[in-house]
Write an enzyme that holds these catalytic residues in place. Structure first.
Site, PDB file in Angstrom:
ATOM      1  N   CYS A 148       0.835  -1.198   0.000  1.00  0.00           N
ATOM      2  CA  CYS A 148       0.000   0.000   0.000  1.00  0.00           C
ATOM      3  C   CYS A 148       0.878   1.260   0.000  1.00  0.00           C
ATOM      4  O   CYS A 148       1.397   1.629  -1.048  1.00  0.00           O
ATOM      5  CB  CYS A 148      -0.990  -0.031   1.162  1.00  0.00           C
ATOM      6  N   HIS A 171      -3.572  -4.674   0.285  1.00  0.00           N
ATOM      7  CA  HIS A 171      -2.873  -5.285   1.433  1.00  0.00           C
ATOM      8  C   HIS A 171      -2.939  -6.805   1.331  1.00  0.00           C
ATOM      9  O   HIS A 171      -3.858  -7.420   1.898  1.00  0.00           O
ATOM     10  CB  HIS A 171      -3.518  -4.826   2.740  1.00  0.00           C
ATOM     11  N   GLU A 229      -1.367  -8.895   2.887  1.00  0.00           N
ATOM     12  CA  GLU A 229      -1.122  -9.541   4.188  1.00  0.00           C
ATOM     13  C   GLU A 229      -2.400 -10.022   4.874  1.00  0.00           C
ATOM     14  O   GLU A 229      -2.341 -10.866   5.756  1.00  0.00           O
ATOM     15  CB  GLU A 229      -0.326  -8.610   5.119  1.00  0.00           C
TER      16      GLU A 229
END
Ligand code: GLN
Length: 545
Positions: A388, A519, A521
């Site tokens: 990001c 994102h 993650e």
């Protein structure tokens, strides 16, 4: 046949916070799921904030983003990583949400002229929210985690909700107390008194624990278990030992060593069923045997003595999953980007790393240091992964150092920059002007198409993906052409081609230089690492060689 009643397990903390309530709640979900039950985890936080989106990360930890864009407590990330169940806004409740809804209804005359009271209207709304989550998830068992610890003032309406539920559905509501057994160095033995007090606090609000999970450095001794079982009038098998373990992924395995799954189900009057935890158990065991190391630096800015792990928890877990998948043990190094602004010679330390990550972030502070680090990683062929903000940083760095636009910047950092390579998203301009900041970013899952043959497409092994977002700024389309002419590749974009979602350098230019506007993650799982983290860590391991 009569419809089976849903079971509700309330997970509450005693003695002190930060002893792993979230991991315990996730693990309870996991072991029940592994025995074939449909479960849902819900987190209730005590703060008045409507969501976690406006809370400083160094204060509260990571803001976890759901598929539907909910900005939630990091525990929802734990739930997803453990149970692989997608969390949505139904899984996350705050005091603020409860009051906002009660007041909304009052304004709509929905209380029909009655006065609206903290008791019982607030707990009733809490119960309604739990039931909404149950309906949406169709869970047979709900695991409801309360933030904070018993005895706290702001937890009272939530405990009252549990009590009210229990008084109606006595056979379906259960309380698990996660407590802590201190071992004072002076004595060298575990003490149960604080836990006894926590149990008393529960009694005082009309609840009694059905289980006590004893967190401590060492396993709870039989003596301690007996004392606690006595105080709680519980069979000793319902006192569960939860010592410190090697990794959080050991917790469900450890619970099953205590036979917790079967005892829990038996207590709830449900069939115990055969458990299927083999893959998970194998991973938890494998983690301990890995000794080859991969050293990854996180160049960020949300650091303080206690919370860098919390602030970047999904990033760290994603690094873990990918590294373990590649039979390496991650060594994560914290690098405060501001030090590079003060002293550029410090950038040399990046040379000792196998790769760096620039994670998400907001505001100007520290970004110049990140831009320097991104440039250093590019010039020195150190694998770089931008998440990001980290993607925006690598774009600014490329514009400055390769395109020669020395004043290139993001309008977030410098609203008057002559070269806004990262610009405010069109729909954000008014929102920012009106200070309308809560839950107004571009949030949640959006589709993205990948360029054939790109590093990203090869990593994913497909052309069309969906990932979660949380941002207000984006690559300025006016700079796409000059950037691409200079060798920068936009390898992922929204299906209409208007939003740049992934930037990278080709494999010939750099071993791994890639950033995502989203994102990744949030979607990595211990047994299925995220493809981009996997590709990044693989590049890190190659650099090491
Ligand atoms: N601050 C940047 C934006 O709002 C990046 C956000 C992030 O890293 N999540 O676009």
């Amino acid at each position: 046949m009569a419809k089976k009643e849903t079971k509700y397990i309330f997970v509450v903390g005693g003695v002190m916070s930060s002893v792993g309530k979230g991991i315990a709640a996730s693990s309870i979900g996991k072991i029940l799921q592994s025995r074939g039950y449909a479960i849902a985890n819900l987190k209730a936080d005590m703060y008045v904030n409507l969501d976690a989106g406006t809370i400083r990360p160094a204060e509260h930890g990571e803001v976890f983003v759901g598929e539907d864009g909910v900005e939630a407590d990091q525990d929802l990330g734990n739930y997803e990583r453990f149970t692989n169940q997608i969390s949505t806004r139904e899984n996350y409740v705050t005091t603020g949400q409860i009051y906002a809804e009660v007041i909304r209804r009052e304004r709509n005359l929905e209380y029909e002229g009655e006065d609206v009271e903290v008791y019982p209207d607030i707990p009733k709304e809490i119960i309604r929210r739990i039931e909404v989550c149950q309906k949406k998830s169709e869970a047979e068992i709900m695991v409801i985690e309360y933030g904070g610890t018993v005895g706290e003032y702001q937890l009272l309406p939530f405990l009252e909700a549990a009590r009210m539920m229990k008084s109606k559905k006595h056979a379906d509501v259960f309380v698990v107390l996660i407590s802590y057994l201190p071992t004072p160095a002076l004595l060298g033995e575990q003490k149960s008194k604080p836990t006894q007090h926590a149990v008393t606090d529960l009694y005082s609000v009309g609840l009694n624990p059905d289980f006590v999970i004893c967190r401590s450095e060492r396993p709870a001794t039989d003596d301690i278990k007996r004392t606690i079982s006595n105080v709680c009038s519980l069979p000793i098998e319902r006192i569960i030992s939860a010592p410190d373990i090697y990794s959080i992924y050991d917790v469900p395995v450890n619970f099953e060593k205590e036979n917790f799954g079967a005892i829990l189900l038996k207590t709830m009057g449900l069939p115990t069923r055969k458990k299927d935890l083999a893959d998970w158990t194998a991973l938890a065991a494998k983690i301990k045997t890995i000794n080859k190391e991969v050293k990854i630096g996180i160049v960020g800015k949300y650091f303080n003595f206690k919370s860098c792990k919390d602030t970047y928890i999904s990033v760290i877990e994603s690094i873990n999953h990918a590294s373990w998948g590649l039979n390496h043990k991650p060594n994560v190094i914290w690098l405060d980007s501001e030090k590079y602004e003060k002293d550029r010679s410090k950038l040399k330390e990046l040379q000792d790393l196998d790769g760096i990550i620039v994670p998400g972030g907001f505001g100007k502070r520290g970004t110049e240091g990140m831009i320097l680090a991104a440039n250093y990683a590019r010039e020195n062929k150190i694998p770089y992964f931008g998440l990001c903000l980290g993607m925006q940083i690598m774009t600014i760095s490329y514009a400055r150092n390769v395109l020669g636009l020395s004043d290139a910047n993001s309008t977030e950092m410098d609203s008057d920059t002559k070269n806004p390579v990262i610009a405010t998203m069109a729909d954000q301009v008014e929102k920012i002007k009106n200070k309308n900041y809560g839950a107004t970013m571009r949030l949640g899952a959006y589709p993205c198409l990948l360029k054939d043959g790109s590093v990203a497409a090869l990593a994913y092994g497909k052309k069309s993906i969906s990932e979660r977002h949380r941002h207000r700024y984006e690559v300025n389309n006016a700079y796409i052409e000059p950037l691409e002419k200079a060798g920068f590749v936009f390898s992922g974009s929204s299906p209409d081609g208007r939003l740049m979602e992934i930037a990278e350098l080709s494999k010939n230019e750099h071993p791994f230089y890639l950033g995502t506007q989203f994102h990744p993650e949030f979607k990595s799982r211990p047994l299925t690492p995220h493809p981009l983290f996997y590709a990044f860590v693989k590049a890190c391991i190659s650099k090491k060689k």
